[in-house]
Motif scaffolding. Structure first.
Motif, PDB file in Angstrom:
ATOM      1  N   LYS A 169       4.278   5.341  -1.220  1.00 37.57           N
ATOM      2  CA  LYS A 169       4.559   3.908  -1.245  1.00 37.57           C
ATOM      3  C   LYS A 169       3.296   3.080  -1.419  1.00 37.57           C
ATOM      4  O   LYS A 169       3.245   2.167  -2.246  1.00 37.57           O
ATOM      5  CB  LYS A 169       5.274   3.500   0.049  1.00 37.57           C
ATOM      6  N   ALA A 170       2.266   3.382  -0.627  1.00 42.74           N
ATOM      7  CA  ALA A 170       1.084   2.524  -0.605  1.00 42.74           C
ATOM      8  C   ALA A 170       0.240   2.626  -1.871  1.00 42.74           C
ATOM      9  O   ALA A 170      -0.635   1.779  -2.081  1.00 42.74           O
ATOM     10  CB  ALA A 170       0.231   2.832   0.624  1.00 42.74           C
ATOM     11  N   ALA A 171       0.479   3.626  -2.718  1.00 38.17           N
ATOM     12  CA  ALA A 171      -0.242   3.672  -3.997  1.00 38.17           C
ATOM     13  C   ALA A 171      -0.035   2.378  -4.772  1.00 38.17           C
ATOM     14  O   ALA A 171      -0.941   1.884  -5.446  1.00 38.17           O
ATOM     15  CB  ALA A 171       0.225   4.871  -4.831  1.00 38.17           C
ATOM     16  N   HIS A 172       1.181   1.816  -4.693  1.00 40.35           N
ATOM     17  CA  HIS A 172       1.448   0.497  -5.286  1.00 40.35           C
ATOM     18  C   HIS A 172       0.503  -0.546  -4.728  1.00 40.35           C
ATOM     19  O   HIS A 172      -0.081  -1.351  -5.453  1.00 40.35           O
ATOM     20  CB  HIS A 172       2.877   0.064  -4.929  1.00 40.35           C
ATOM     21  N   HIS A 173       0.362  -0.556  -3.409  1.00 35.51           N
ATOM     22  CA  HIS A 173      -0.383  -1.607  -2.728  1.00 35.51           C
ATOM     23  C   HIS A 173      -1.886  -1.475  -2.984  1.00 35.51           C
ATOM     24  O   HIS A 173      -2.572  -2.475  -3.234  1.00 35.51           O
ATOM     25  CB  HIS A 173      -0.086  -1.549  -1.231  1.00 35.51           C
ATOM     26  N   PHE A 174      -2.384  -0.236  -2.922  1.00 35.40           N
ATOM     27  CA  PHE A 174      -3.804  -0.027  -3.173  1.00 35.40           C
ATOM     28  C   PHE A 174      -4.150  -0.332  -4.627  1.00 35.40           C
ATOM     29  O   PHE A 174      -5.231  -0.845  -4.928  1.00 35.40           O
ATOM     30  CB  PHE A 174      -4.209   1.391  -2.793  1.00 35.40           C
ATOM     31  N   ASP A 175      -3.220  -0.021  -5.534  1.00 35.40           N
ATOM     32  CA  ASP A 175      -3.472  -0.384  -6.931  1.00 35.40           C
ATOM     33  C   ASP A 175      -3.572  -1.892  -7.090  1.00 35.40           C
ATOM     34  O   ASP A 175      -4.423  -2.379  -7.845  1.00 35.40           O
ATOM     35  CB  ASP A 175      -2.363   0.151  -7.837  1.00 35.40           C
ATOM     36  N   LEU A 176      -2.710  -2.635  -6.398  1.00 36.18           N
ATOM     37  CA  LEU A 176      -2.783  -4.094  -6.480  1.00 36.18           C
ATOM     38  C   LEU A 176      -4.154  -4.602  -6.036  1.00 36.18           C
ATOM     39  O   LEU A 176      -4.769  -5.433  -6.714  1.00 36.18           O
ATOM     40  CB  LEU A 176      -1.692  -4.731  -5.620  1.00 36.18           C
ATOM     41  N   VAL A 177      -4.633  -4.111  -4.904  1.00 38.95           N
ATOM     42  CA  VAL A 177      -5.939  -4.575  -4.418  1.00 38.95           C
ATOM     43  C   VAL A 177      -7.041  -4.173  -5.390  1.00 38.95           C
ATOM     44  O   VAL A 177      -7.918  -4.996  -5.732  1.00 38.95           O
ATOM     45  CB  VAL A 177      -6.220  -4.026  -3.010  1.00 38.95           C
ATOM     46  N   ASN A 178      -7.033  -2.917  -5.847  1.00 38.93           N
ATOM     47  CA  ASN A 178      -8.035  -2.472  -6.819  1.00 38.93           C
ATOM     48  C   ASN A 178      -8.050  -3.383  -8.039  1.00 38.93           C
ATOM     49  O   ASN A 178      -9.119  -3.734  -8.564  1.00 38.93           O
ATOM     50  CB  ASN A 178      -7.751  -1.036  -7.259  1.00 38.93           C
ATOM     51  N   TRP A 179      -6.859  -3.739  -8.496  1.00 37.52           N
ATOM     52  CA  TRP A 179      -6.718  -4.580  -9.693  1.00 37.52           C
ATOM     53  C   TRP A 179      -7.067  -6.028  -9.405  1.00 37.52           C
ATOM     54  O   TRP A 179      -7.770  -6.670 -10.188  1.00 37.52           O
ATOM     55  CB  TRP A 179      -5.287  -4.440 -10.209  1.00 37.52           C
ATOM     56  N   TRP A 180      -6.598  -6.554  -8.284  1.00 37.81           N
ATOM     57  CA  TRP A 180      -6.900  -7.939  -7.940  1.00 37.81           C
ATOM     58  C   TRP A 180      -8.403  -8.191  -7.900  1.00 37.81           C
ATOM     59  O   TRP A 180      -8.880  -9.188  -8.440  1.00 37.81           O
ATOM     60  CB  TRP A 180      -6.307  -8.294  -6.574  1.00 37.81           C
ATOM     61  N   ILE A 181      -9.146  -7.312  -7.256  1.00 34.78           N
ATOM     62  CA  ILE A 181     -10.580  -7.565  -7.052  1.00 34.78           C
ATOM     63  C   ILE A 181     -11.463  -6.803  -8.032  1.00 34.78           C
ATOM     64  O   ILE A 181     -12.691  -6.920  -7.973  1.00 34.78           O
ATOM     65  CB  ILE A 181     -10.997  -7.273  -5.600  1.00 34.78           C
ATOM     66  N   ALA A 182     -10.848  -6.033  -8.941  1.00 37.08           N
ATOM     67  CA  ALA A 182     -11.583  -5.298  -9.984  1.00 37.08           C
ATOM     68  C   ALA A 182     -12.686  -4.452  -9.383  1.00 37.08           C
ATOM     69  O   ALA A 182     -13.848  -4.516  -9.799  1.00 37.08           O
ATOM     70  CB  ALA A 182     -12.139  -6.260 -11.027  1.00 37.08           C
ATOM     71  N   ASP A 183     -12.343  -3.651  -8.396  1.00 39.09           N
ATOM     72  CA  ASP A 183     -13.330  -2.824  -7.730  1.00 39.09           C
ATOM     73  C   ASP A 183     -12.703  -1.477  -7.376  1.00 39.09           C
ATOM     74  O   ASP A 183     -11.494  -1.283  -7.549  1.00 39.09           O
ATOM     75  CB  ASP A 183     -13.840  -3.535  -6.472  1.00 39.09           C
ATOM     76  N   THR A 184     -13.543  -0.558  -6.897  1.00 42.61           N
ATOM     77  CA  THR A 184     -13.129   0.812  -6.655  1.00 42.61           C
ATOM     78  C   THR A 184     -13.331   1.184  -5.191  1.00 42.61           C
ATOM     79  O   THR A 184     -14.403   0.928  -4.635  1.00 42.61           O
ATOM     80  CB  THR A 184     -13.947   1.776  -7.538  1.00 42.61           C
ATOM     81  N   PRO A 185     -12.349   1.799  -4.545  1.00 38.55           N
ATOM     82  CA  PRO A 185     -12.511   2.229  -3.152  1.00 38.55           C
ATOM     83  C   PRO A 185     -13.658   3.226  -3.017  1.00 38.55           C
ATOM     84  O   PRO A 185     -13.809   4.140  -3.841  1.00 38.55           O
ATOM     85  CB  PRO A 185     -11.173   2.880  -2.813  1.00 38.55           C
ATOM     86  N   ALA A 186     -14.444   3.063  -1.969  1.00 36.02           N
ATOM     87  CA  ALA A 186     -15.589   3.936  -1.755  1.00 36.02           C
ATOM     88  C   ALA A 186     -15.485   4.763  -0.478  1.00 36.02           C
ATOM     89  O   ALA A 186     -15.931   5.912  -0.439  1.00 36.02           O
ATOM     90  CB  ALA A 186     -16.875   3.107  -1.704  1.00 36.02           C
ATOM     91  N   ARG A 187     -14.907   4.196   0.586  1.00 39.09           N
ATOM     92  CA  ARG A 187     -14.804   4.918   1.851  1.00 39.09           C
ATOM     93  C   ARG A 187     -13.565   4.441   2.597  1.00 39.09           C
ATOM     94  O   ARG A 187     -13.234   3.255   2.561  1.00 39.09           O
ATOM     95  CB  ARG A 187     -16.050   4.687   2.707  1.00 39.09           C
ATOM     96  N   VAL A 188     -12.888   5.380   3.289  1.00 36.73           N
ATOM     97  CA  VAL A 188     -11.624   5.078   3.947  1.00 36.73           C
ATOM     98  C   VAL A 188     -11.637   5.610   5.376  1.00 36.73           C
ATOM     99  O   VAL A 188     -12.026   6.759   5.622  1.00 36.73           O
ATOM    100  CB  VAL A 188     -10.432   5.718   3.189  1.00 36.73           C
ATOM    101  N   TYR A 189     -11.214   4.758   6.306  1.00 38.67           N
ATOM    102  CA  TYR A 189     -10.954   5.191   7.677  1.00 38.67           C
ATOM    103  C   TYR A 189      -9.533   4.789   8.013  1.00 38.67           C
ATOM    104  O   TYR A 189      -9.132   3.635   7.781  1.00 38.67           O
ATOM    105  CB  TYR A 189     -11.921   4.537   8.661  1.00 38.67           C
ATOM    106  N   ALA A 190      -8.733   5.718   8.541  1.00 38.61           N
ATOM    107  CA  ALA A 190      -7.304   5.465   8.719  1.00 38.61           C
ATOM    108  C   ALA A 190      -6.807   5.929  10.080  1.00 38.61           C
ATOM    109  O   ALA A 190      -7.357   6.865  10.681  1.00 38.61           O
ATOM    110  CB  ALA A 190      -6.508   6.169   7.624  1.00 38.61           C
ATOM    111  N   ARG A 191      -5.754   5.261  10.534  1.00 41.72           N
ATOM    112  CA  ARG A 191      -5.033   5.668  11.736  1.00 41.72           C
ATOM    113  C   ARG A 191      -3.538   5.515  11.450  1.00 41.72           C
ATOM    114  O   ARG A 191      -3.148   4.751  10.563  1.00 41.72           O
ATOM    115  CB  ARG A 191      -5.403   4.806  12.954  1.00 41.72           C
ATOM    116  N   GLY A 192      -2.724   6.209  12.224  1.00 38.57           N
ATOM    117  CA  GLY A 192      -1.288   6.074  12.025  1.00 38.57           C
ATOM    118  C   GLY A 192      -0.521   7.209  12.655  1.00 38.57           C
ATOM    119  O   GLY A 192      -1.096   8.118  13.264  1.00 38.57           O
ATOM    120  N   GLY A 193       0.791   7.163  12.517  1.00 38.82           N
ATOM    121  CA  GLY A 193       1.616   8.223  13.061  1.00 38.82           C
ATOM    122  C   GLY A 193       3.091   7.942  12.887  1.00 38.82           C
ATOM    123  O   GLY A 193       3.498   6.923  12.318  1.00 38.82           O
ATOM    124  N   LEU A 194       3.918   8.863  13.376  1.00 43.88           N
ATOM    125  CA  LEU A 194       5.367   8.728  13.357  1.00 43.88           C
ATOM    126  C   LEU A 194       5.775   8.131  14.700  1.00 43.88           C
ATOM    127  O   LEU A 194       5.850   8.835  15.713  1.00 43.88           O
ATOM    128  CB  LEU A 194       6.009  10.103  13.133  1.00 43.88           C
TER     129      LEU A 194
END
Length: 472
Positions: free
Chosen positions: A187-212
């Motif tokens: 699902k979030a591939a849509h959202h990350f693509d939007l941000v990448n496209w909106w700001i014309a930049d490339t993700p460099a580092r990711v820190y994540a949390r989450g769960g069920l």
């Protein structure tokens, strides 16, 4: 000249592409083959469209043979996410270009395999990101590209899926993270693509949390919730979290009546044991040029939509979208359960019942000035008219687009890079370097003299040279 297409993966998502081939783009596209592990699904799509009467039906194991014997120019890949890379690579090596539904793939090894196949064959891969074409998202892109809010320094992005749409990911194959990469990727591939496209930049580092935290047997038991029947298709009253496949003719034909061939059940209980995909996710993403994204996804919200705030050196832009204001159980006790509807793709026509109302609003405010609301053009059709624009670019070929909406495989890689590294961060508890973990350098060049040109992605964010000709 007509382009000859084969489609692999004849489930629900295939219909958008097949209807485009049979309808508005019949003059430039011809379907010659449908491939799926389940013959009933292929037969459903063939039989519902008279123009497809002579289309060849085959299994995925025949892909190379079909490409060769049917002289296929392009393969549309709408199969289960974990099979995307295999089907993309096999198609390229058999001599066909590829159109692939997002996400491009679900992990780092398969991402590298796709890039290597493209390098070997020189063929093109187009990843379809219809959200870029939605008028509200285009309007925000135009604001950022104009320079009105200055250089982007941070983005906050919250997406909430409601208990009708969000729950549906936990009924079907997506519930198993090995199939989908989880919602961080599917699902979030849509959202990350939007941000990448909106700001014309490339993700460099990711820190994540989450769960069920909400779906699944353990979370339900902790809340004292009684288990549901193993399947939603049954007689008698229904819980609001159940899906009865008999409530929708297409779902009944594609899945319930097709079970005899492969045993796949589309209507599993969302409170079953064995669900491995997360329903709450957050990520902190550093971008190559210094911007930071704070992202959150919730899959059991009472309403559906998203909020985006973009902070720049000269001001701020805020986009709020309510796609569905509430989910009301039918019949009071949940009886008469109906098929899931994605409100971003299909307009929900029931009247809003409470204080929250469907709609969208884009507000821009620069320093030392009052806020102004940006008019968002109204579109018709799926995703606010975005689907039709996307499909034209796919089947006819992209026209000159100063906003760089057409996407290629590198955009697909950038979009999944956040989710892939996010999944690794969930496992390790540590930040993950995108280039190091993927083994691919996805950074793009930028044109410092023109924000608009830079935002159009001069180094790989739009279709590569020659792609327009290949698409025709």
């Amino acid at each position: 000249m007509t382009t000859r297409y084969a489609l692999i993966g004849a489930g629900h998502r295939a219909q958008m592409y097949l209807d485009a081939i049979a309808g508005p783009h019949a003059d430039v596209a011809e379907l010659v083959a449908l491939l799926d592990v389940n013959p009933a699904r292929s037969e459903f799509h063939r039989d519902r469209v008279p123009a497809f009467a002579d289309v060849l039906l085959a299994g995925p194991e025949q892909l190379e043979e079909v490409i060769r014997e049917q002289q296929v120019d392009r393969v549309i890949v709408t199969s289960v996410d974990r099979l995307h890379a295999e089907h993309v690579v096999r198609s390229l090596e058999a001599g066909a270009d590829v159109v692939v539904e997002k996400p491009l793939t679900i992990d780092a090894p398969s991402a590298r395999a796709i890039q290597e196949a493209i390098d070997r064959t020189g063929r093109s891969v187009v990843v379809t990101f219809n959200y870029r074409y939605s008028p509200r998202n285009t309007a925000l892109k135009q604001v950022i590209a104009s320079g009105e809010i200055g250089e982007v320094v941070s983005v906050t992005f919250e997406w909430v899926l409601d208990t009708q749409h969000g729950a549906d990911y936990f009924r079907r194959w997506h519930r198993d993270k090995t199939n989908s990469g989880g919602l961080f990727i599917h699902k979030a591939a849509h959202h990350f693509d939007l941000v990448n496209w909106w700001i014309a930049d490339t993700p460099a580092r990711v820190y994540a949390r989450g769960g069920l935290r909400f779906y699944g047997a353990d979370a339900a038991a902790q809340r004292g919730r009684a288990p549901l029947p193993g399947r939603g298709t049954h007689d008698g009253p229904h819980d609001p979290f159940e899906l009865d496949l008999r409530s929708d003719e297409r779902l009944e034909a594609l899945y319930l009546k097709a079970e005899e061939h492969d045993g796949y059940q589309r209507d599993r209980s969302v409170f079953d044991a064995g669900i491995t995909a997360e329903d709450n996710l957050t990520a902190l993403v550093d971008y190559s040029r210094g911007a930071v994204l704070t992202y959150a996804l919730n899959a059991h919200s009472p309403w559906e939509g998203y909020r985006v705030a973009v902070n720049g050196t000269a001001g701020r832009a805020e986009l709020e979208v309510v796609e569905r204001a509430e989910v009301i159980a039918q019949g009071g006790d949940g009886s008469g359960s109906s098929a899931h509807v994605d409100p971003s793709a299909v307009a929900v026509t029931t009247a809003d019942a409470g204080a929250r109302e469907r709609g969208e609003r884009l507000v821009v405010q620069t320093h030392f000035a009052p806020a102004r609301e940006v008019e968002i053009p109204e579109g018709t059709g799926g995703h606010g008219g975005g689907d039709a624009l996307l499909l034209r670019d796919v089947f006819v070929g992209p026209a000159q687009d100063e906003l760089g909406r057409p996407s290629d495989h590198r955009d697909g890689l950038r979009a999944i890079s956040v989710g892939i590294c996010g999944n690794e961060s969930l496992s390790s508890g540590l930040p993950v370097d995108v280039t190091e973990f993927l083994g691919l350098d996805l950074r793009r060049a930028t044109d410092a003299t023109s924000r608009l040109a830079g935002s159009a992605g001069l180094a790989g964010s739009s279709a590569p040279a020659g792609t327009a000709q290949a698409l025709r």
